[in-house]
Design a protein around this motif. Structure first.
Motif, PDB file in Angstrom:
ATOM      1  N   THR A 114     103.892 -27.816  34.781  1.00 54.40           N
ATOM      2  CA  THR A 114     104.252 -28.230  33.272  1.00 54.40           C
ATOM      3  C   THR A 114     104.187 -27.041  32.278  1.00 54.40           C
ATOM      4  N   LEU A 115     103.495 -26.087  32.535  1.00 55.91           N
ATOM      5  CA  LEU A 115     103.092 -25.137  31.642  1.00 55.91           C
ATOM      6  C   LEU A 115     104.475 -24.115  31.367  1.00 55.91           C
ATOM      7  N   PRO A 116     104.258 -23.774  29.862  1.00 58.06           N
ATOM      8  CA  PRO A 116     105.447 -22.848  29.463  1.00 58.06           C
ATOM      9  C   PRO A 116     105.361 -21.571  30.249  1.00 58.06           C
ATOM     10  N   LEU A 117     106.399 -20.742  30.606  1.00 58.15           N
ATOM     11  CA  LEU A 117     106.469 -19.402  31.294  1.00 58.15           C
ATOM     12  C   LEU A 117     105.632 -18.577  30.582  1.00 58.15           C
ATOM     13  N   PRO A 118     104.660 -17.917  30.987  1.00 59.66           N
ATOM     14  CA  PRO A 118     103.866 -16.934  30.314  1.00 59.66           C
ATOM     15  C   PRO A 118     104.886 -15.549  30.297  1.00 59.66           C
ATOM     16  N   ALA A 119     104.615 -14.762  29.269  1.00 58.94           N
ATOM     17  CA  ALA A 119     105.496 -13.728  28.866  1.00 58.94           C
ATOM     18  C   ALA A 119     104.966 -12.575  29.815  1.00 58.94           C
ATOM     19  N   ASP A 120     106.045 -11.926  30.336  1.00 56.30           N
ATOM     20  CA  ASP A 120     105.818 -10.800  31.340  1.00 56.30           C
ATOM     21  C   ASP A 120     105.217  -9.739  30.526  1.00 56.30           C
ATOM     22  N   GLY A 144     113.129 -15.532  22.779  1.00 56.38           N
ATOM     23  CA  GLY A 144     112.173 -16.650  23.489  1.00 56.38           C
ATOM     24  C   GLY A 144     111.550 -16.473  24.667  1.00 56.38           C
ATOM     25  N   ARG A 145     111.299 -15.054  24.802  1.00 53.25           N
ATOM     26  CA  ARG A 145     110.696 -14.805  26.097  1.00 53.25           C
ATOM     27  C   ARG A 145     108.918 -14.865  25.850  1.00 53.25           C
ATOM     28  N   MET A 146     108.679 -14.969  24.428  1.00 53.51           N
ATOM     29  CA  MET A 146     107.028 -15.066  24.263  1.00 53.51           C
ATOM     30  C   MET A 146     106.698 -15.923  23.324  1.00 53.51           C
TER      31      MET A 146
END
Lengths: 297, 48
Positions: free
Chosen positions: A5-11, A87-89
């Motif tokens: 359920t966590l948001p995707l962490p930034a690469d 929206g990647r971070m």
């Protein structure tokens, strides 16, 4: 909360993109040249550390700039693919990264080199973030004139890292980059005018019009040319630098005359403006490179 | 908030792994740099 359920962490590549690596190239190069033309030699490890700190400081300033301007970046084609508007971070990550990196670069510079270089590095980061990004950019068409000082600090920092003080030559190099910034950025702003207008950034072509911008490019080139030739005229460099400065500045001035005396036609590809923008980057590389060669031969 | 699917979970793990690897490399490089700075300072006969 489970991992699912966590948001995707930034690469990690997105963190790298926050530092604006392409802009950093010129900053690192001018900082390195400022260090290499200093009259004292610096230990290679300490020299490398100083350049690393300049790069990290520039990266921190770039990250904080992107954190603050995420809304503007989302409105411009050139910048909407950056990690925050895309929206990647999360914004908080960019803020923490920028503050951490900036503090780290200043502390490392202070411990490895000297406090003068660390203080100038801190001022340059704060100037770029607070004076340019937060205060000027959205308020005045003179934003890049005053804000340009932030990009002019690296030769001063490089020199200070080697000597522990500042002198006439690095101040002239600071002045050269400071006066080079308006023609450089306004050439870009002329062919990116619609992007800036869409984002509501009061760049000179948007607020004062193209005619005024072209005239201002011409006017700023005059003191820039004087600053470029001054190190040789004042006897701070040899003839090699003098000749390179005269020739490359003459080419710069010729391109500026072309830009300053024309006006945009319907369906214009803005070729002279794009050419001036590209040459202005090459110009700074050549002139700083010549300074180092002149010092070492 | 992203979709809580198995693929999403794998993607999170992969991101965390790659970030941890990069962080480890940076910390390793920093340790070597601090060691080299210390040697340079000692050679120059300076404090710190």
């Amino acid at each position: 909360m489970t991992a699912a359920t966590l948001p995707l962490p930034a690469d990690w590549r997105d963190f790298l993109a926050l530092t604006k690596p392409r802009v950093m190239t010129l900053v690192v190069f001018t900082g390195l040249c400022g260090m290499l033309v200093a009259p004292v030699s610096i230990d290679p490890v300490l020299g490398f550390t100083a350049i690393l700190c300049i790069a990290l400081g520039a990266g921190a300033a770039g990250a904080l700039n992107q954190w603050y301007e995420a809304d503007l970046d989302g409105k411009m084609k050139r910048t909407q693919g950056r990690p925050l508007p895309a929206g990647r971070m999360e914004r908080g990550s960019a803020l923490h990264f920028g503050v951490g990196l900036g503090a780290f670069s200043v502390i490392l510079m202070g411990l490895a080199n000297n406090l003068v270089a660390a203080a100038i590095l801190a001022v340059s980061i704060l100037f770029y973030v607070l004076v340019y990004t937060v205060w000027l950019k959205r308020r005045t068409p003179q934003n890049i004139v005053i804000g340009g000082a932030a990009g002019a600090f690296p030769p001063l920092i490089g020199w200070a890292a080697a000597t522990g003080d500042v002198a006439t030559l690095p101040i002239l190099l600071f002045t050269l980059v400071f006066l080079w910034t308006p023609p450089h950025f306004w050439a870009l702003a002329l062919f990116m005018k619609t992007d800036y207008a869409a984002a509501g950034v009061p760049m000179l072509p948007v607020v004062a019009g193209e005619r005024s911008t072209r005239t201002q490019i011409g006017l700023y080139t005059i003191p820039m040319a004087i600053a470029a030739i001054a190190p040789w005229a004042l006897g701070l460099t040899g003839a090699l630098y003098g000749w390179v400065a005269i020739i490359t500045t003459a080419v710069f001035a010729a391109m500026v005359v072309q830009v300053a005396t024309r006006s945009t036609q319907p369906g214009d590809t803005m070729r002279p403006e794009k050419r001036l923008f590209a040459y202005s980057i090459l110009y700074l590389f050549i002139i700083f490179g010549a300074l180092v060669v002149d010092r070492w031969i | 908030m992203q979709d809580p699917t198995p693929n999403h979970d794998e993607l999170i793990r992969a991101r965390q792994r790659s970030r941890a690897t990069v962080m480890a490399l940076i910390l390793g490089a920093f340790v070597i740099l601090v060691f080299a700075i210390s040697i340079a300072k000692i050679k120059a006969g300076m404090p710190h």
